[in-house]
Design a protein around this motif. Structure first.
Motif, mmCIF file in Angstrom:
data_model
loop_
_atom_site.group_PDB
_atom_site.id
_atom_site.type_symbol
_atom_site.label_atom_id
_atom_site.label_comp_id
_atom_site.label_asym_id
_atom_site.label_seq_id
_atom_site.Cartn_x
_atom_site.Cartn_y
_atom_site.Cartn_z
ATOM 1 N N ALA A 119 -26.150 -39.653 -12.382
ATOM 2 C CA ALA A 119 -25.362 -38.726 -11.585
ATOM 3 C C ALA A 119 -25.048 -37.520 -12.459
ATOM 4 O O ALA A 119 -24.515 -37.658 -13.549
ATOM 5 N N VAL A 120 -25.412 -36.336 -11.981
ATOM 6 C CA VAL A 120 -25.234 -35.108 -12.750
ATOM 7 C C VAL A 120 -24.418 -34.129 -11.919
ATOM 8 O O VAL A 120 -24.756 -33.853 -10.768
ATOM 9 N N LYS A 121 -23.338 -33.626 -12.502
ATOM 10 C CA LYS A 121 -22.526 -32.620 -11.816
ATOM 11 C C LYS A 121 -23.022 -31.237 -12.221
ATOM 12 O O LYS A 121 -23.187 -30.945 -13.397
ATOM 13 N N ILE A 122 -23.236 -30.391 -11.216
ATOM 14 C CA ILE A 122 -23.796 -29.058 -11.426
ATOM 15 C C ILE A 122 -22.657 -28.042 -11.554
ATOM 16 O O ILE A 122 -21.626 -28.167 -10.893
ATOM 17 N N LYS A 123 -22.859 -27.038 -12.396
ATOM 18 C CA LYS A 123 -21.861 -25.988 -12.587
ATOM 19 C C LYS A 123 -21.554 -25.284 -11.273
ATOM 20 O O LYS A 123 -22.418 -25.163 -10.399
ATOM 21 N N ALA A 124 -20.313 -24.789 -11.174
ATOM 22 C CA ALA A 124 -19.893 -24.040 -9.989
ATOM 23 C C ALA A 124 -20.789 -22.821 -9.812
ATOM 24 O O ALA A 124 -21.098 -22.122 -10.773
ATOM 25 N N GLY A 125 -21.220 -22.582 -8.590
ATOM 26 C CA GLY A 125 -22.061 -21.429 -8.283
ATOM 27 C C GLY A 125 -23.523 -21.606 -8.641
ATOM 28 O O GLY A 125 -24.327 -20.688 -8.448
ATOM 29 N N LYS A 126 -23.921 -22.774 -9.152
ATOM 30 C CA LYS A 126 -25.304 -22.997 -9.583
ATOM 31 C C LYS A 126 -26.006 -24.093 -8.793
ATOM 32 O O LYS A 126 -27.127 -24.458 -9.085
ATOM 33 N N TYR A 127 -25.331 -24.639 -7.769
ATOM 34 C CA TYR A 127 -25.891 -25.755 -7.009
ATOM 35 C C TYR A 127 -27.211 -25.385 -6.343
ATOM 36 O O TYR A 127 -28.184 -26.123 -6.405
ATOM 37 N N GLY A 128 -27.267 -24.218 -5.724
ATOM 38 C CA GLY A 128 -28.505 -23.759 -5.077
ATOM 39 C C GLY A 128 -29.641 -23.589 -6.069
ATOM 40 O O GLY A 128 -30.791 -23.942 -5.784
ATOM 41 N N SER A 129 -29.318 -23.060 -7.238
ATOM 42 C CA SER A 129 -30.336 -22.902 -8.287
ATOM 43 C C SER A 129 -30.856 -24.253 -8.753
ATOM 44 O O SER A 129 -32.056 -24.412 -8.999
ATOM 45 N N ALA A 130 -29.958 -25.217 -8.867
ATOM 46 C CA ALA A 130 -30.358 -26.560 -9.301
ATOM 47 C C ALA A 130 -31.275 -27.209 -8.267
ATOM 48 O O ALA A 130 -32.308 -27.790 -8.624
ATOM 49 N N ILE A 131 -30.906 -27.102 -6.996
ATOM 50 C CA ILE A 131 -31.737 -27.658 -5.920
ATOM 51 C C ILE A 131 -33.102 -26.975 -5.926
ATOM 52 O O ILE A 131 -34.146 -27.625 -5.819
ATOM 53 N N GLY A 132 -33.119 -25.651 -6.066
ATOM 54 C CA GLY A 132 -34.373 -24.900 -6.100
ATOM 55 C C GLY A 132 -35.266 -25.337 -7.242
ATOM 56 O O GLY A 132 -36.476 -25.519 -7.072
#
Length: 70
Positions: free
Chosen positions: A4-17
């Motif tokens: 389970a990895v928590k993504i930085k605020a405002g970077k969720y879309g970049s991570a999914i991409g």
């Protein structure tokens, strides 16, 4: 082993991409959390998308309690 990895605020879309571009399977959870394999986790870390104040490593099953046989 999935992590389970928590993504930085405002970077969720970049991570999914990033994960979609690389292919493979991952799961989404609430509050910017993704369930990924070790290679995907490393890619997210290298892209500086992982929130270091996020979740602990490992799965929830590691801390499961076994019922007493008595």
């Amino acid at each position: 082993m999935p992590a389970a990895v928590k993504i930085k605020a405002g970077k969720y879309g970049s991570a999914i991409g990033l994960l979609l571009e690389r292919g493979g399977v991952f799961q989404t959870r609430h509050q910017r959390t993704l369930i990924v394999d070790s290679a995907q986790k490393k890619a997210l870390e290298q892209a500086d998308l992982v929130d270091t104040n996020g979740l602990k490593e490992g799965s929830d099953k590691e801390h499961a309690h076994k019922k007493d046989a008595s």
